[in-house]
Design an enzyme around this catalytic site. Structure first.
Site, PDB file in Angstrom:
ATOM      1  N   CYS A  31       0.933  -1.357   0.182  1.00  0.00           N
ATOM      2  CA  CYS A  31      -0.013   0.147  -0.145  1.00  0.00           C
ATOM      3  C   CYS A  31       0.790   1.454   0.041  1.00  0.00           C
ATOM      4  O   CYS A  31       1.522   1.622   0.946  1.00  0.00           O
ATOM      5  CB  CYS A  31      -0.922   0.017   1.337  1.00  0.00           C
ATOM      6  SG  CYS A  31      -1.698   1.653   1.636  1.00  0.00           S
ATOM      7  N   CYS A  34      -0.045   4.072   2.558  1.00  0.00           N
ATOM      8  CA  CYS A  34       0.344   3.462   3.850  1.00  0.00           C
ATOM      9  C   CYS A  34       1.933   3.829   4.236  1.00  0.00           C
ATOM     10  O   CYS A  34       2.282   4.143   5.370  1.00  0.00           O
ATOM     11  CB  CYS A  34       0.150   1.813   4.087  1.00  0.00           C
ATOM     12  SG  CYS A  34      -1.459   1.387   3.847  1.00  0.00           S
TER      13      CYS A  34
END
Length: 235
Positions: A31, A34
């Site tokens: 991700c 993230c």
């Protein structure tokens, strides 16, 4: 900061949140947002000097935790206090927004005073804490424990009625009803054996039996044995 898994979530997040606010960062290595958000969260939490803690959960490795939060997209960030989610956001956020989110979790002046009074632990301090928050679980249980030790069992039981039942509430209530129940010395088994034949017909005997098991606690190897014997006797 701690890396938390399905196996450790209950202890390192849920239980820990009863002591300090915990920010849960649900992320995954693949991700991109993230990776951007992670360092910003870490910096904002570190700035609280331990007043807020960060728990990072890799959703790929901890699907049960992700499911519990009903995660549909990441990054997903939640704040927990007293075992409950109290705030959160989805998606990457800038430094200012994240700092504001974390700052909202800091204890208020009243909460800080409460913590100090409960930590002091004497009767006057605990009663002062209850003047600030009449239903403060830690203060109620600690004061009830002191009252039982001082022989004021009825007052302790009345006090415990203010808060929801927990394992610790049951333990202190059991101590109040039994005066210690002999669980700290060698006569507890003799008392349990003596009550066993009465538990089916006598509610008071059944309550005392259960109270003795509460005082012994789940870690005592005798507790599950006597629970099974109680069930067999009643049914």
């Amino acid at each position: 900061m701690a890396d938390v898994s399905d196996a450790t979530f209950a202890t390192e997040v849920v239980e820990r949140s009863h002591t300090v606010a915990v920010v849960v960062d649900l992320w995954a290595p693949w991700c991109g947002p993230c990776k951007t958000l992670g360092p910003i969260l870490e910096q904002a939490v570190a700035a609280t000097d331990g007043a807020v803690e960060l728990a990072k959960v890799n959703v790929d490795d901890s699907p049960q935790t992700a499911q519990a939060f009903q995660v549909q997209s990441i990054p997903a960030v939640y704040a927990m206090r007293d075992g409950k989610v109290v705030d959160g956001f989805i998606g990457a956020q800038g430094e200012a927004a994240v700092a504001e989110f974390v700052q909202r979790l800091l204890p208020t002046e009243t909460e800080t005073e409460l913590e100090a009074l409960v930590a002091a632990g004497d009767e006057d301090s605990l009663r002062a804490a209850l003047e600030l928050d009449a239903d403060h679980e830690g203060a109620v249980v600690a004061l009830a424990d002191l009252l039982v030790a001082d022989g004021r069992a009825d007052e302790a039981l009345e006090l415990l009625e203010r808060i929801p039942e927990t394992a610790e509430v049951r333990r202190v209530a059991a101590l109040a009803r039994t005066g210690g129940g002999g669980a700290a010395n060698g006569d507890v088994e003799a008392r349990l054996e003596g009550l066993l034949g009465q538990v089916k017909a006598d509610p008071a005997a059944r309550q005392e039996f259960v109270d003795l098991l509460e005082i012994m606690g789940t870690e005592d190897p005798r507790t599950p044995i006597y629970r099974r014997r109680l069930t067999a006797q009643i049914y």
